[in-house]
Design a protein around this motif. Structure first.
Motif, mmCIF file in Angstrom:
data_model
loop_
_atom_site.group_PDB
_atom_site.id
_atom_site.type_symbol
_atom_site.label_atom_id
_atom_site.label_comp_id
_atom_site.label_asym_id
_atom_site.label_seq_id
_atom_site.Cartn_x
_atom_site.Cartn_y
_atom_site.Cartn_z
ATOM 1 N N ARG A 24 10.155 10.240 36.165
ATOM 2 C CA ARG A 24 9.727 8.863 36.398
ATOM 3 C C ARG A 24 8.251 8.785 36.769
ATOM 4 N N VAL A 26 5.528 8.469 35.019
ATOM 5 C CA VAL A 26 4.736 7.430 34.357
ATOM 6 C C VAL A 26 5.116 6.059 34.895
ATOM 7 N N GLN A 27 6.392 5.817 35.119
ATOM 8 C CA GLN A 27 6.807 4.534 35.684
ATOM 9 C C GLN A 27 6.173 4.325 37.060
ATOM 10 N N GLU A 30 2.537 3.446 36.534
ATOM 11 C CA GLU A 30 2.376 2.056 36.107
ATOM 12 C C GLU A 30 2.548 1.100 37.289
ATOM 13 N N THR A 55 10.651 1.084 41.200
ATOM 14 C CA THR A 55 9.620 0.043 41.132
ATOM 15 C C THR A 55 9.730 -1.007 42.231
ATOM 16 N N PHE A 108 11.041 -2.614 33.105
ATOM 17 C CA PHE A 108 11.128 -1.198 32.794
ATOM 18 C C PHE A 108 12.513 -0.885 32.230
ATOM 19 N N LEU A 137 4.176 -5.652 32.632
ATOM 20 C CA LEU A 137 4.437 -4.247 32.329
ATOM 21 C C LEU A 137 5.786 -4.152 31.643
ATOM 22 N N SER A 139 8.411 -1.276 29.505
ATOM 23 C CA SER A 139 8.685 0.047 28.928
ATOM 24 C C SER A 139 9.903 -0.062 28.029
ATOM 25 N N GLN A 182 1.045 3.386 25.968
ATOM 26 C CA GLN A 182 1.188 4.837 26.032
ATOM 27 C C GLN A 182 2.501 5.274 25.381
ATOM 28 N N GLN A 196 9.093 7.566 25.139
ATOM 29 C CA GLN A 196 9.094 6.268 25.805
ATOM 30 C C GLN A 196 7.753 5.580 25.606
ATOM 31 N N TYR A 198 5.121 2.733 27.182
ATOM 32 C CA TYR A 198 4.728 1.971 28.369
ATOM 33 C C TYR A 198 3.559 1.067 27.981
ATOM 34 N N ARG A 200 0.965 -2.238 29.006
ATOM 35 C CA ARG A 200 0.356 -3.165 29.968
ATOM 36 C C ARG A 200 -0.213 -4.339 29.189
#
Length: 205
Positions: A24, A26-27, A30, A55, A108, A137, A139, A182, A196, A198, A200
């Motif tokens: 997790r 990258v989450q 972010e 998150t 997410f 955001l 994902s 990403q 995955q 991601y 923005r």
């Protein structure tokens, strides 16, 4: 019809989601970026907030107000325990107009639980509820399929996926400027690697 077909998948998965979701980083990154963009007291809509980890807890710890929406009562009870202080609502992800306005929205691995036909309208609806910095955001999983039946942590569900360029187009067509996209390889559950996405974005005027 079996019980597993009538009960939401994440009611069946429950706490195993947190225990089995291996990567997790990258989450979390972010979420940290979003915290840097927002003032304490900002209001964030967390669609598909799940268990509150990572998150909702990350945002709440930074002094940000979180409204979490999820279709799984089991996951929401975990969120109340693991990320206390948020407002957690058991309802359809597509039904949040009565919740007011938000400085940002995060989704997410939530939009992938919907048919593709529902996603553009939901993104447009999110844009209409944003104020201030108007950040988004998202994902998703890299792929090209629509509400395809899969098994995740032993529970049957349906998921949708986009290739990167298509996800970018869908978000842009809903009135957002895509700031970054990403592609990340991650172990989504033990022994299974997936790519995955991601993203923005900021709502355009």
């Amino acid at each position: 019809m079996t019980t597993e077909q009538t009960v939401p998948a994440f009611d069946l998965i429950g706490k195993r989601y947190d225990e089995s979701f291996v990567e997790r980083d990258v989450q979390l990154a972010e979420g940290a970026w979003l915290v840097q963009q927002l003032e304490p007291g900002s209001r964030v809509l967390d669609l598909g907030c799940g268990s509150g980890l990572p998150t909702a807890k990350q945002l709440l710890d930074a002094g940000i107000e979180v409204v979490g929406v999820d279709e799984s009562a089991v996951m929401l009870e975990l969120a109340r325990q693991q990320a206390p202080g948020g407002q957690y609502l058991h309802q359809d992800l597509r039904d949040f107009e009565a919740l007011g306005e938000f400085d940002a929205a995060v989704a997410f691995f939530a939009l992938l639980m919907l048919p593709r036909s529902d996603i553009p309208a939901l993104l447009t609806q999110i844009r209409a509820r944003l104020r201030g910095p108007r950040l988004l955001l998202v994902s998703m999983v890299h792929g090209d399929f629509d509400f395809f039946p899969v098994s995740f942590l032993g529970a049957a569900t349906n998921v949708s996926a986009y290739p990167p360029d298509k996800l970018r187009d869908v978000v842009a067509d809903a009135g957002f400027e895509v700031l970054e996209l990403q592609e990340v390889e991650a172990e989504a559950e033990p022994g299974r690697i997936e790519v995955q996405l991601y993203l923005r974005a900021r709502a355009r005027d």
